[in-house]
Scaffold this motif. Structure first.
Motif, mmCIF file in Angstrom:
data_model
loop_
_atom_site.group_PDB
_atom_site.id
_atom_site.type_symbol
_atom_site.label_atom_id
_atom_site.label_comp_id
_atom_site.label_asym_id
_atom_site.label_seq_id
_atom_site.Cartn_x
_atom_site.Cartn_y
_atom_site.Cartn_z
ATOM 1 N N MET A 1 49.010 40.654 52.458
ATOM 2 C CA MET A 1 48.751 40.938 51.205
ATOM 3 C C MET A 1 50.192 41.591 50.743
ATOM 4 S SD MET A 1 45.869 40.749 48.351
ATOM 5 C CE MET A 1 46.069 39.610 47.251
ATOM 6 N N LYS A 2 50.625 42.043 50.685
ATOM 7 C CA LYS A 2 51.418 42.964 48.952
ATOM 8 C C LYS A 2 51.054 42.495 47.849
ATOM 9 C CE LYS A 2 55.729 45.007 49.313
ATOM 10 N NZ LYS A 2 56.928 45.372 50.482
ATOM 11 N N LEU A 3 51.488 43.874 46.836
ATOM 12 C CA LEU A 3 51.551 43.498 45.035
ATOM 13 C C LEU A 3 52.817 44.189 45.334
ATOM 14 C CD1 LEU A 3 47.637 44.434 45.079
ATOM 15 C CD2 LEU A 3 48.357 42.365 45.180
ATOM 16 N N SER A 4 53.684 43.030 44.400
ATOM 17 C CA SER A 4 54.780 43.485 43.560
ATOM 18 C C SER A 4 54.789 44.133 42.731
ATOM 19 C CB SER A 4 56.449 42.753 44.105
ATOM 20 O OG SER A 4 55.901 42.856 45.407
ATOM 21 N N THR A 5 53.909 43.512 41.349
ATOM 22 C CA THR A 5 53.884 43.252 39.801
ATOM 23 C C THR A 5 52.481 43.987 39.286
ATOM 24 O OG1 THR A 5 52.605 41.412 39.740
ATOM 25 C CG2 THR A 5 56.023 41.988 40.116
ATOM 26 N N GLU A 6 52.431 44.526 38.556
ATOM 27 C CA GLU A 6 50.833 44.878 37.671
ATOM 28 C C GLU A 6 50.505 43.706 37.334
ATOM 29 O OE1 GLU A 6 49.144 47.933 36.446
ATOM 30 O OE2 GLU A 6 50.611 48.109 36.898
ATOM 31 N N GLN A 7 51.021 42.170 37.042
ATOM 32 C CA GLN A 7 50.530 41.137 37.287
ATOM 33 C C GLN A 7 49.135 40.746 38.657
ATOM 34 O OE1 GLN A 7 51.737 38.229 35.954
ATOM 35 N NE2 GLN A 7 50.543 36.424 36.045
ATOM 36 N N GLU A 8 50.025 40.851 39.621
ATOM 37 C CA GLU A 8 49.294 40.553 40.937
ATOM 38 C C GLU A 8 48.600 42.092 41.580
ATOM 39 O OE1 GLU A 8 53.201 38.778 43.480
ATOM 40 O OE2 GLU A 8 52.814 40.913 43.496
ATOM 41 N N TYR A 9 48.720 42.577 40.869
ATOM 42 C CA TYR A 9 47.750 43.992 40.694
ATOM 43 C C TYR A 9 46.032 43.820 40.261
ATOM 44 C CZ TYR A 9 45.725 49.275 40.488
ATOM 45 O OH TYR A 9 45.491 50.312 39.854
ATOM 46 N N ASN A 10 46.491 43.478 39.336
ATOM 47 C CA ASN A 10 45.313 43.226 38.214
ATOM 48 C C ASN A 10 44.728 41.982 38.965
ATOM 49 O OD1 ASN A 10 45.806 45.624 36.137
ATOM 50 N ND2 ASN A 10 46.927 43.863 35.394
ATOM 51 N N GLU A 11 45.361 40.793 39.102
ATOM 52 C CA GLU A 11 44.707 39.646 40.220
ATOM 53 C C GLU A 11 43.808 40.254 41.376
ATOM 54 O OE1 GLU A 11 43.128 36.061 41.035
ATOM 55 O OE2 GLU A 11 44.178 36.804 39.320
ATOM 56 N N ALA A 12 43.869 41.302 41.711
ATOM 57 C CA ALA A 12 43.651 41.764 43.206
ATOM 58 C C ALA A 12 42.367 41.747 42.602
ATOM 59 C CB ALA A 12 44.845 43.029 43.379
ATOM 60 N N PHE A 13 42.075 42.953 41.578
ATOM 61 C CA PHE A 13 40.820 43.488 41.203
ATOM 62 C C PHE A 13 39.814 42.431 40.726
ATOM 63 C CE2 PHE A 13 42.765 47.944 40.653
ATOM 64 C CZ PHE A 13 42.041 47.937 41.212
ATOM 65 N N ARG A 14 40.744 41.344 40.053
ATOM 66 C CA ARG A 14 39.711 40.002 39.989
ATOM 67 C C ARG A 14 39.513 39.831 40.887
ATOM 68 N NH1 ARG A 14 43.158 39.757 35.880
ATOM 69 N NH2 ARG A 14 44.389 38.024 36.649
ATOM 70 N N ILE A 15 39.643 39.251 42.076
ATOM 71 C CA ILE A 15 39.901 39.018 43.437
ATOM 72 C C ILE A 15 38.273 39.755 44.298
ATOM 73 C CG2 ILE A 15 40.180 38.427 45.685
ATOM 74 C CD1 ILE A 15 43.415 38.040 45.098
ATOM 75 N N ILE A 16 38.931 41.091 44.273
ATOM 76 C CA ILE A 16 37.373 42.026 44.385
ATOM 77 C C ILE A 16 36.017 41.689 43.600
ATOM 78 C CG2 ILE A 16 37.344 44.152 44.698
ATOM 79 C CD1 ILE A 16 38.934 44.465 46.808
ATOM 80 N N ASP A 17 36.222 42.081 42.875
ATOM 81 C CA ASP A 17 35.171 41.734 41.247
ATOM 82 C C ASP A 17 34.599 40.399 41.891
ATOM 83 O OD1 ASP A 17 35.873 44.061 40.068
ATOM 84 O OD2 ASP A 17 36.264 42.547 38.530
ATOM 85 N N ASN A 18 35.332 39.655 42.665
ATOM 86 C CA ASN A 18 34.563 38.055 42.372
ATOM 87 C C ASN A 18 33.699 37.985 43.839
ATOM 88 O OD1 ASN A 18 35.447 36.899 40.302
ATOM 89 N ND2 ASN A 18 37.077 36.060 41.081
ATOM 90 N N LEU A 19 34.894 39.126 45.033
ATOM 91 C CA LEU A 19 33.700 38.599 46.247
ATOM 92 C C LEU A 19 32.519 39.791 46.282
ATOM 93 C CD1 LEU A 19 37.259 39.286 48.028
ATOM 94 C CD2 LEU A 19 36.022 37.857 48.763
ATOM 95 N N ILE A 20 32.384 40.560 45.320
ATOM 96 C CA ILE A 20 31.580 41.447 45.249
ATOM 97 C C ILE A 20 30.079 40.395 44.401
ATOM 98 C CG2 ILE A 20 30.305 43.421 43.865
ATOM 99 C CD1 ILE A 20 33.204 44.895 44.374
ATOM 100 N N ALA A 21 30.688 40.212 43.891
ATOM 101 C CA ALA A 21 30.080 38.693 42.868
ATOM 102 C C ALA A 21 29.406 37.579 43.987
ATOM 103 C CB ALA A 21 30.568 38.447 41.507
ATOM 104 N N GLU A 22 30.087 37.229 45.044
ATOM 105 C CA GLU A 22 29.460 36.379 46.132
ATOM 106 C C GLU A 22 29.156 37.315 47.113
ATOM 107 O OE1 GLU A 22 33.300 34.768 47.109
ATOM 108 O OE2 GLU A 22 33.671 33.804 45.239
ATOM 109 N N ASN A 23 28.244 38.130 47.086
ATOM 110 C CA ASN A 23 28.333 39.543 48.158
ATOM 111 C C ASN A 23 28.973 38.987 49.776
ATOM 112 O OD1 ASN A 23 25.789 39.896 47.213
ATOM 113 N ND2 ASN A 23 24.838 37.975 46.902
ATOM 114 N N PHE A 24 29.736 39.147 48.691
ATOM 115 C CA PHE A 24 30.702 39.950 50.594
ATOM 116 C C PHE A 24 30.251 40.115 51.838
ATOM 117 C CE2 PHE A 24 32.195 43.817 48.976
ATOM 118 C CZ PHE A 24 32.587 44.324 50.085
ATOM 119 N N GLU A 25 29.647 40.776 51.957
ATOM 120 C CA GLU A 25 29.332 41.674 52.908
ATOM 121 C C GLU A 25 28.261 39.819 53.999
ATOM 122 O OE1 GLU A 25 27.927 42.213 49.742
ATOM 123 O OE2 GLU A 25 28.151 44.843 49.345
#
Length: 63
Positions: A1-25
């Motif tokens: 995965m490679k981020l090229s824009t601020e929008q992709e960067y912000n979306e990556a944080f949303r993905i991280i937040d969702n994974l944390i909420a889903e107990n990714f561990e």
């Protein structure tokens, strides 16, 4: 995965937040996705927000 824009960067944080909420561990696939997204975020930040190099060390004196 490679981020090229601020929008992709912000979306990556949303993905991280969702994974944390889903107990990714508890899921190996989600753990891998978390690591890939986190690495992409770090690479983007290193590229877009580089830290200045320190030319000299600063010594802090205690009082």
């Amino acid at each position: 995965m490679k981020l090229s824009t601020e929008q992709e960067y912000n979306e990556a944080f949303r993905i991280i937040d969702n994974l944390i909420a889903e107990n990714f561990e508890e899921d190996v696939n989600k753990q891998q996705e978390f690591l890939e997204v986190a690495k992409a975020i770090q690479e983007y930040e290193r590229k877009m927000y580089p830290l200045p190099k320190l030319e000299t060390a600063v010594r802090i004196k205690s009082a």
